[in-house]
Design a protein around this motif. Structure first.
Motif, mmCIF file in Angstrom:
data_model
loop_
_atom_site.group_PDB
_atom_site.id
_atom_site.type_symbol
_atom_site.label_atom_id
_atom_site.label_comp_id
_atom_site.label_asym_id
_atom_site.label_seq_id
_atom_site.Cartn_x
_atom_site.Cartn_y
_atom_site.Cartn_z
ATOM 1 N N LEU A 24 50.857 45.478 33.602
ATOM 2 C CA LEU A 24 50.685 44.184 32.922
ATOM 3 C C LEU A 24 49.384 43.490 33.336
ATOM 4 C CD1 LEU A 24 54.368 42.881 33.079
ATOM 5 C CD2 LEU A 24 53.097 43.524 31.036
ATOM 6 N N VAL A 25 49.071 43.565 34.627
ATOM 7 C CA VAL A 25 47.846 42.912 35.102
ATOM 8 C C VAL A 25 46.624 43.570 34.463
ATOM 9 C CG1 VAL A 25 46.383 42.652 37.158
ATOM 10 C CG2 VAL A 25 48.779 41.976 37.255
ATOM 11 N N ASN A 26 46.629 44.888 34.380
ATOM 12 C CA ASN A 26 45.486 45.588 33.761
ATOM 13 C C ASN A 26 45.312 45.170 32.318
ATOM 14 O OD1 ASN A 26 44.785 46.962 36.035
ATOM 15 N ND2 ASN A 26 46.055 48.756 35.557
ATOM 16 N N GLU A 27 46.408 45.065 31.590
ATOM 17 C CA GLU A 27 46.326 44.654 30.178
ATOM 18 C C GLU A 27 45.848 43.206 30.071
ATOM 19 O OE1 GLU A 27 46.607 46.479 27.452
ATOM 20 O OE2 GLU A 27 46.792 48.177 28.816
ATOM 21 N N LEU A 28 46.367 42.365 30.951
ATOM 22 C CA LEU A 28 45.980 40.948 30.925
ATOM 23 C C LEU A 28 44.471 40.793 31.135
ATOM 24 C CD1 LEU A 28 47.101 37.971 30.980
ATOM 25 C CD2 LEU A 28 46.927 38.133 33.458
ATOM 26 N N LEU A 29 43.941 41.522 32.106
ATOM 27 C CA LEU A 29 42.513 41.378 32.424
ATOM 28 C C LEU A 29 41.631 41.829 31.261
ATOM 29 C CD1 LEU A 29 42.644 42.518 36.148
ATOM 30 C CD2 LEU A 29 42.159 40.209 35.318
ATOM 31 N N LYS A 30 42.153 42.747 30.452
ATOM 32 C CA LYS A 30 41.376 43.186 29.280
ATOM 33 C C LYS A 30 41.355 42.100 28.207
ATOM 34 C CE LYS A 30 42.876 47.949 29.502
ATOM 35 N NZ LYS A 30 43.868 48.787 28.846
#
Ligand code: ADP
Ligand code: 5GP
Length: 236
Positions: free
Chosen positions: A24-30
């Motif tokens: 989720l964090v990786n997707e959020l940062l994108k």
């Protein structure tokens, strides 16, 4: 006259291991601009494709302990037998770059940040139930059975801390969770800016509000129950 320095919003994200936090964090940062990820220091060894300075700064125990003595950490804690810590300089850098800061830290670290940065926004990610958490840990294929068991036991204790968080995100369908997490981050920015909201912004805030602790109590009860042993003895 120069504008006042940017006061970063500090977002804390915690979750039992395997809940889907990194995903989720990786997707959020994108998807969200002006959000800086705080790269923690750790004494654990890199896993898989992890590289120094990307997911973590990997340091020795003496190096970490020197940083403790020199008061370089905003918070630090021992998790699964290793040190993990957030360097103070990330908060200063976020301020200078006019960006907000995202901390992926455990519940002990979250408590320390909540004392030092009382207006931090905290988000607790939960799996839909214990069985799903176990399946995700197995699917990730990174850990032995014994380590998976330890992570499940730790999860049972960690989730008891849910009350300390502003938002609870139940990571069931991935796409819905990504939308909800993005709404929480944007919603906080909008609320703090205090400006009138467009219809689209009103929808974002409403989506975030659905993850407020007070609004997820029923679902939460079922999740907490799934972590209790069937005889109700409470486990270790
Ligand atoms: P964490 O960072 O919380 O330990 P990960 O992000 O590594 O967890 O996710 C654990 C596993 O579960 C990974 O294999 C990931 O692809 C998977 N996963 C994450 N979120 C979901 C979801 N909503 N539905 C199904 N699988 C998921
Ligand atoms: P992992 O080793 O699986 O990457 O992380 C283990 C746990 O350590 C996770 O709960 C993660 O959130 C937490 N963690 C990572 N960085 C920090 C940190 O800087 N401080 C604290 N307190 N916990 C951290």
């Amino acid at each position: 006259m120069s504008s006042p320095p940017h006061k970063p919003i500090v977002y804390i994200i915690s979750a039992p291991s395997g809940s889907g936090k990194s995903t989720l964090v990786n997707e959020l940062l994108k998807k969200v601009s002006d959000l800086e990820f705080s790269i923690s220091y750790t004494t654990r060894a890199p896993r898989g494709s992890e590289t120094n300075g990307r997911q973590y700064y990997f340091v020795s125990r003496p190096e970490f302990e020197k940083m403790i003595v020199e008061d370089e950490f905003l918070e630090y804690a021992e998790v699964f037998g290793n040190y993990y810590g957030t360097a103070r300089r990330f908060l200063r850098a976020a301020e200078q770059k006019s960006r907000d800061l995202l901390l992926d830290i455990d519940v002990q670290g979250a408590k320390q940040i909540q004392d030092k940065v009382p207006d931090a926004t905290s988000i607790f990610i939960l799996p839909p139930d214990r069985r799903t958490l176990e399946e995700r840990l197995r699917k990730r294929s990174e850990d032995s059975d014994a380590v998976i068991q330890r992570r499940l036991d730790t999860a049972t204790r960690e989730i008891e801390n849910y009350k300390r968080y502003n938002y609870i995100l139940i990571n069931d369908q991935l796409e819905d969770s990504i939308k909800a997490l993005r709404a929480i981050v944007r919603g906080e920015r909008l609320e703090r800016a205090g400006k009138p909201l467009s219809p689209e912004e009103t929808e974002t805030v409403a989506l975030a509000e659905r993850c407020r602790l007070a609004n997820v109590r029923d679902r939460l009860r079922a999740i907490l129950d799934s972590f209790q042993p069937p005889d109700g003895s409470g486990g270790d």
